[in-house]
Design an enzyme around this catalytic site. Structure first.
Site, PDB file in Angstrom:
ATOM      1  N   GLY A 239       0.836  -1.208   0.000  1.00  0.00           N
ATOM      2  CA  GLY A 239       0.000   0.000   0.000  1.00  0.00           C
ATOM      3  C   GLY A 239       0.863   1.247   0.000  1.00  0.00           C
ATOM      4  N   GLU A 261       5.715  -3.445   0.689  1.00  0.00           N
ATOM      5  CA  GLU A 261       5.673  -3.124  -0.752  1.00  0.00           C
ATOM      6  C   GLU A 261       4.885  -1.823  -0.865  1.00  0.00           C
ATOM      7  OE1 GLU A 261       7.069  -4.706  -3.237  1.00  0.00           O
ATOM      8  OE2 GLU A 261       7.476  -6.714  -2.484  1.00  0.00           O
TER       9      GLU A 261
HETATM   10  P1  NAD Z   1      -3.480   2.294   1.247  1.00  0.00           P
HETATM   11  O1  NAD Z   1      -2.168   2.497   1.936  1.00  0.00           O
HETATM   12  O2  NAD Z   1      -4.537   3.296   1.434  1.00  0.00           O
HETATM   13  O3  NAD Z   1      -4.108   0.882   1.726  1.00  0.00           O
HETATM   14  C1  NAD Z   1      -3.413  -0.332   1.521  1.00  0.00           C
HETATM   15  C2  NAD Z   1      -3.910  -1.361   2.539  1.00  0.00           C
HETATM   16  O4  NAD Z   1      -3.433  -1.004   3.845  1.00  0.00           O
HETATM   17  C3  NAD Z   1      -5.429  -1.444   2.662  1.00  0.00           C
HETATM   18  O5  NAD Z   1      -5.798  -2.796   2.837  1.00  0.00           O
HETATM   19  C4  NAD Z   1      -5.707  -0.630   3.927  1.00  0.00           C
HETATM   20  O6  NAD Z   1      -6.918  -0.969   4.550  1.00  0.00           O
HETATM   21  C5  NAD Z   1      -4.503  -1.005   4.772  1.00  0.00           C
HETATM   22  N1  NAD Z   1      -4.144  -0.059   5.835  1.00  0.00           N
HETATM   23  C6  NAD Z   1      -4.144   1.291   5.767  1.00  0.00           C
HETATM   24  N2  NAD Z   1      -3.688   1.808   6.942  1.00  0.00           N
HETATM   25  C7  NAD Z   1      -3.402   0.751   7.747  1.00  0.00           C
HETATM   26  C8  NAD Z   1      -2.913   0.633   9.095  1.00  0.00           C
HETATM   27  N3  NAD Z   1      -2.626   1.698   9.837  1.00  0.00           N
HETATM   28  N4  NAD Z   1      -2.733  -0.605   9.591  1.00  0.00           N
HETATM   29  C9  NAD Z   1      -3.008  -1.702   8.853  1.00  0.00           C
HETATM   30  N5  NAD Z   1      -3.496  -1.651   7.592  1.00  0.00           N
HETATM   31  C10 NAD Z   1      -3.678  -0.431   7.043  1.00  0.00           C
HETATM   32  O7  NAD Z   1      -3.156   2.087  -0.312  1.00  0.00           O
HETATM   33  P2  NAD Z   1      -4.170   2.005  -1.542  1.00  0.00           P
HETATM   34  O8  NAD Z   1      -4.712   3.353  -1.836  1.00  0.00           O
HETATM   35  O9  NAD Z   1      -5.106   0.864  -1.378  1.00  0.00           O
HETATM   36  O10 NAD Z   1      -3.166   1.589  -2.717  1.00  0.00           O
HETATM   37  C11 NAD Z   1      -2.361   2.488  -3.426  1.00  0.00           C
HETATM   38  C12 NAD Z   1      -0.960   2.544  -2.859  1.00  0.00           C
HETATM   39  O11 NAD Z   1      -0.389   1.237  -2.789  1.00  0.00           O
HETATM   40  C13 NAD Z   1      -0.005   3.335  -3.740  1.00  0.00           C
HETATM   41  O12 NAD Z   1       0.850   4.094  -2.931  1.00  0.00           O
HETATM   42  C14 NAD Z   1       0.765   2.247  -4.490  1.00  0.00           C
HETATM   43  O13 NAD Z   1       2.017   2.653  -4.992  1.00  0.00           O
HETATM   44  C15 NAD Z   1       0.887   1.211  -3.431  1.00  0.00           C
HETATM   45  N6  NAD Z   1       1.115  -0.113  -4.003  1.00  0.00           N
HETATM   46  C16 NAD Z   1       2.367  -0.641  -3.904  1.00  0.00           C
HETATM   47  C17 NAD Z   1       2.635  -1.873  -4.482  1.00  0.00           C
HETATM   48  C18 NAD Z   1       4.015  -2.463  -4.425  1.00  0.00           C
HETATM   49  O14 NAD Z   1       4.141  -3.655  -4.704  1.00  0.00           O
HETATM   50  N7  NAD Z   1       5.057  -1.714  -4.089  1.00  0.00           N
HETATM   51  C19 NAD Z   1       1.617  -2.584  -5.126  1.00  0.00           C
HETATM   52  C20 NAD Z   1       0.345  -2.027  -5.187  1.00  0.00           C
HETATM   53  C21 NAD Z   1       0.112  -0.777  -4.619  1.00  0.00           C
END
Ligand code: NAD
Length: 505
Positions: A239, A261
């Protein structure tokens, strides 16, 4: 732009879920699965309570105690069966990915193909969890390492790869002898229900314990329960950098293992010798594909000044041909942004770029849709310098163009951002290509030559450096993160020589 009726999308989601064997209950909330295609509700889903999460981790932990002793090639059977079911239900799962994440069908099917590919890889891996034997310095001794299962793996995944990221983790974790508790994005709960149903069926079909996998649903607060539970041996979280900053230190505080990631801010260097036909194709797919919502999306183009004007013109003209709209419509290549806040973040970034002296060459504006659905034309922006907005990841289709004069300057600009996921160089000069891949070249986890930054294959280890978090998933030896290493010394002699020549008598 003609958008489908919301009821039709609800029906399509329900039918795909049923075909995947998911139990259809009226969730009753409070989670609401929406589709970015119309911005409307698909159905409600029950969020997991604290007790639900505890029960899921307990079941996964109990299953682990049994699963870890099943020989690895036998563990591979469940993953092989999952791969077969994914092949059978490729279209159904892809339909749900399009409905929940807004990807065009070919990209959604590509994501499911990645799941099938990683299952194949993991089945092969189940017979290749190799340890080394090292030369012992003591006579009559053998020194070796053995890889053992780790425990419960908590998987937290992002909205933009709602199924592939789960499968990269789960297929590998299962053959490694771990069990999995998955918390998907709260924006893609239905694809998760379908995946969970397919894996449950695979486990039943081959007689594996049901507890090897559990699905929990909800937002960050539900994820936090996985983060803090000491029974979760490895937390694999995908995320934003913001999420990684919250999660990493908490897992470290309990000495748990973490695989992060996180966000990328990926660049391509375009050298004077680049084949521009190939470059334009590579750049347009990487920057505008998935509406700029891939972690590996191309966000920065660092172009030699001698080719910059021509390249910008050609990209701008290719952008003019891109059809933006309902991803289910024929010929559409750019679907919707995930929601309103993604659209607002894009507009804020474009305003900042303008204020920093940038020129919007094309795109950035809303392109039809409805009140609740956000379609944009991909933006191409020339920047006089790599200002703070260029150094941030904005999760939308904005491509900033910077120019350089000499190659060292290009590399310096390339590496001068806090993220380190994916990178490319377009050149036909072998010296430049090799330099880009060398220790003093790109500082990213992925560095490519003459292809774009997005669209990785599962055979390589996937992940990035710096704020991207340092984790590696998928192929190569990424499996090692899912196991623990034991170093074994066996004395098969009748003497007890001590290491380093120590005498103790
Ligand atoms: P996000 O960070 O909003 O959420 C990702 C996940 O984390 C969700 O399941 C969310 O519920 C969970 N989450 C959020 N805060 C948390 C906490 N405090 N504790 C535990 N879980 C928590 O991201 P998004 O908007 O869903 O996705 C987009 C982001 O993800 C972009 O920054 C993208 O670059 C990144 N991403 C990275 C990869 C990689 O492999 N490097 C792959 C896909 C997406």
């Amino acid at each position: 732009m003609n958008l489908p009726a919301p009821e039709e999308l609800c029906r399509r989601a329900e039918e795909a879920l049923i075909r995947c064997g998911a139990e259809i209950t009226d969730g009753g909330g409070p989670l609401v699965a929406r589709t970015p295609i119309t911005g409307t509700e698909l159905r409600t889903v029950t969020a997991s309570s604290a007790e639900d999460v505890d029960r899921a981790i307990t079941a996964a932990h109990e299953a682990f105690l049994e699963w870890r002793s099943v020989p690895a090639p036998q563990r591979g059977a469940v993953v092989r069966r999952l791969g077969q079911l994914l092949t059978e239900h490729k279209a159904d799962l892809a339909e749900l990915v399009t409905l929940e994440a807004g990807k065009i069908p070919s990209e959604a099917q590509g994501e499911v193909q990645e799941m099938i590919d990683i299952c194949e890889f993991a089945v092969g891996l189940s017979r290749q969890l190799y340890g080394r034997t090292m030369a012992s310095e003591r006579p009559g001794h053998r020194l070796m390492e053995t890889w053992h299962p780790l425990g419960v793996v908590g998987v937290i995944s992002a909205f933009n790869f709602p199924v592939a990221v789960w499968s990269w983790n789960t297929a590998v974790a299962l053959v490694c002898g771990d069990t999995v508790v998955w918390k998907p994005s709260d924006r893609t709960p239905l694809t998760a229900i379908a995946c969970d149903a397919l894996l449950a069926r695979a486990a039943r079909d081959v007689g594996a314990p049901a507890g090897i996998h559990a699905l929990i649903q909800g937002s960050g607060d539900v994820g936090e329960r996985l983060v803090d539970d000491a029974r979760v041996a490895l937390l694999s979280a995908t995320g934003s950098v913001r999420m990684g900053r919250a999660v990493g230190p908490r897992v470290a505080a309990r000495f748990g293992k973490c695989l992060l990631e996180l966000g990328g801010n990926n660049a391509a260097v375009v050298a004077p010798s680049a084949d521009l036909d190939l470059t334009v194709r590579g750049v347009v797919f990487s920057a505008a594909g998935t509406a700029g919502q891939r972690c590996t999306s191309l966000r920065r183009l660092i172009v030699h000044s001698s080719v910059a004007d021509e390249l910008v013109e050609r990209i701008s003209s290719a952008y003019g041909q891109l059809k933006v709209g309902n991803p289910f419509d024929d010929g559409v290549l750019v679907g919707p942004l995930v929601n309103r806040s993604a659209f607002e973040a894009m507009q804020t970034a474009l305003d900042k770029a303008r204020a920093d002296g940038g020129t919007i060459v094309c795109g950035g504006e809303r392109s039809g849709g409805s009140d609740a659905a956000y379609y944009v034309s991909p933006a191409l922006v020339r920047m006089p310098a790599q200002t703070s907005v260029v150094r941030e990841e904005t999760f939308a289709p904005i491509l900033y163009v910077l120019t350089y004069e000499d190659f060292d300057q290009a590399i310096a600009l390339h590496n001068e951002v806090p993220q380190g996921l994916s990178s490319s160089i377009f050149t036909t000069d072998q010296r430049e290509a090799e330099r880009f891949l060398a220790a003093d070249g790109s500082d990213c986890g992925i560095a490519n030559v003459n292809i774009g930054t997005s669209g990785a294959e599962i055979g390589g280890a996937f992940g990035g450096e710096k704020e991207t978090g340092g984790g590696r998933e998928s192929g190569s030896d990424a499996w090692k993160a899912y196991m623990r290493r034991a170093t074994n010394t066996v004395n098969y002699s009748d003497r007890l020589p001590l290491a380093q020549g120590v005498e103790f008598t």
